[in-house]
Design a protein around this motif. Structure first.
Motif, mmCIF file in Angstrom:
data_model
loop_
_atom_site.group_PDB
_atom_site.id
_atom_site.type_symbol
_atom_site.label_atom_id
_atom_site.label_comp_id
_atom_site.label_asym_id
_atom_site.label_seq_id
_atom_site.Cartn_x
_atom_site.Cartn_y
_atom_site.Cartn_z
ATOM 1 N N LYS A 153 -2.184 -5.169 0.469
ATOM 2 C CA LYS A 153 -2.370 -3.758 -0.308
ATOM 3 C C LYS A 153 -1.197 -3.721 -1.343
ATOM 4 O O LYS A 153 -1.193 -2.950 -1.938
ATOM 5 C CB LYS A 153 -2.237 -2.883 0.807
ATOM 6 C CG LYS A 153 -3.450 -2.802 1.666
ATOM 7 C CD LYS A 153 -4.516 -2.343 1.090
ATOM 8 C CE LYS A 153 -5.856 -2.144 1.837
ATOM 9 N NZ LYS A 153 -6.965 -1.859 0.981
ATOM 10 N N GLY A 195 -11.884 -3.206 3.036
ATOM 11 C CA GLY A 195 -10.980 -3.661 1.973
ATOM 12 C C GLY A 195 -11.785 -4.381 0.703
ATOM 13 O O GLY A 195 -11.984 -3.626 -0.510
ATOM 14 N N ASN A 230 -5.084 2.909 -1.528
ATOM 15 C CA ASN A 230 -4.059 1.869 -1.199
ATOM 16 C C ASN A 230 -2.852 2.488 -0.906
ATOM 17 O O ASN A 230 -2.301 2.151 0.260
ATOM 18 C CB ASN A 230 -3.709 1.064 -2.737
ATOM 19 C CG ASN A 230 -4.655 -0.064 -2.854
ATOM 20 O OD1 ASN A 230 -5.473 -0.549 -2.201
ATOM 21 N ND2 ASN A 230 -4.927 -0.360 -4.169
ATOM 22 N N SER A 246 -3.618 3.357 2.900
ATOM 23 C CA SER A 246 -3.421 2.111 3.891
ATOM 24 C C SER A 246 -2.207 1.698 3.924
ATOM 25 O O SER A 246 -1.600 1.216 4.746
ATOM 26 C CB SER A 246 -4.389 1.074 3.246
ATOM 27 O OG SER A 246 -5.798 1.532 3.326
#
Length: 256
Positions: A51, A155, A189, A192
Motif C-alpha cells: 500500500k 486490492g 490507500n 488501508s
C-alpha cells in the motif's frame, strides 16, 4: 532479506506505477511478484507493505493529472471520504478472514468487461453529461463505498474498477476517468495504510524503496497518458483487463 529480492520488487513497483497511472490495476503486477518473492511473510503484511508504494505512485500520478485535467471537486471529496472509510473496514476484515471467495465473481465480471470494451469502440472516448449533480453524488457514494471496501479487502485491480465505474456509471471519458479515479484511489490507500500501520503489518525495508520506484513509474505513466490521449488509454486498458483475467483465472482454476 536478500538484496536481489528488494531490487526485483523495485523493478516490479516501477512498472506497476506506470500501469496504474495510465489505467489502474498496478497491483496486478507487484502483488503476485511480492507473494512469490516473500513466501514466508503473512498475506496481510505483504498487502499492507504494498500500500505504501501504491499510494506513492498514485499520488504522483494524481498530482500530474491535476495540472492538466478538470476535476469535479465536490464529487471527489465526497467519494474520497467514503472510499477512505470503507477501505479501512475492508483492511480490518482482511486481517481476520480469507478473500478467495471473491475471485470467481471478479473473473466473470472481467470477462464481460473485456468483451464490452473490445466490441464498443467508442467506450470511454467521450464524456457523457446526462446526470444531475444529486444523482452523480449518490452514485459516487455507492461506487466509492464498494470499491473502497474492495481495495482494503482484496486490492489488485482497484484502479481499473474505478475507471470503469467513472465511465459506465458517471459518464466520464477515459482520460477524465483515469484522473478522477486516481484521487479516489489515494483516499482508499490512506484508509488501508492507517489500519495496517495501527496493526504493525508494514515491512518498511521493502515499502520505502518500492515507493520511490512506484512514484517514478506513476509520473512517467501519467505523462504518457496525457500525451497519447483516450485511444492509447483504451488499448492499455484492454491489455490490463486481459492481464487481470489471466491472473484471476489462474487463482480460480489452478491455485489450491
Amino acid at each position: 532479506m536478500e538484496t536481489y529480492i528488494i531490487i526485483l520488487l523495485c523493478v516490479a513497483s516501477f512498472f506497476a506505477g506506470f500501469v496504474d497511472a495510465v489505467v489502474g490495476g498496478g497491483g496486478l503486477i507487484q502483488t503476485p511478484i511480492a507473494l512469490i518473492l516473500l513466501p514466508n511473510f503473512p498475506i496481510a503484511s505483504i498487502t499492507g507493505s504494498l500500500k505504501i508504494p501504491g499510494i506513492s505512485g498514485t499520488s504522483v500520478a494524481a498530482f500530474h493529472y491535476l495540472k492538466n485535467v478538470t476535476m469535479n471537486w465536490k464529487l471527489l471529496v465526497i467519494m474520497a471520504l467514503f472510499s477512505c472509510g470503507f477501505a479501512f473496514l475492508g483492511s480490518e476484515l482482511l486481517t481476520m478472514v480469507s478473500n478467495d471467495f471473491m475471485k470467481p465473481l471478479l473473473f466473470g465480471i472481467l470477462i464481460l468487461l473485456a468483451i464490452y470494451t473490445f466490441i464498443k469502440k467508442d467506450f470511454g472516448q467521450h464524456q457523457i453529461k446526462e446526470l444531475t449533480e444529486t444523482k452523480m453524488i449518490f452514485l459516487g457514494i455507492i461506487i466509492s463505498s464498494f470499491i473502497g471496501f474492495y481495495d482494503g479487502f482484496i486490492g489488485p485491480g482497484t484502479g481499473s474498477f474505478l475507471v470503469v465505474a467513472f465511465i459506465t456509471i458517471l459518464g466520464f471519458d477515459f482520460l477524465h476517468a483515469s484522473a478522477n479515479a486516481k484521487m479516489v484511489n489515494v483516499a482508499s490507500n490512506i484508509g488501508s495504510i492507517t489500519l495496517f500501520i495501527l496493526k504493525g503489518k508494514i515491512i518498511w525495508l521493502i515499502a520505502i524503496p518500492m515507493a520511490f520506484c512506484n512514484a517514478f513509474g506513476g509520473w512517467l505513466g501519467a505523462k504518457t497518458a496525457l500525451k497519447k490521449g483516450n485511444g492509447f488509454i483504451r488499448i492499455f486498458f484492454l491489455i490490463v483487463v486481459i492481464g487481470t483475467l489471466i491472473r484471476f483465472g489462474y487463482d480460480v482454476f489452478f491455485k489450491h
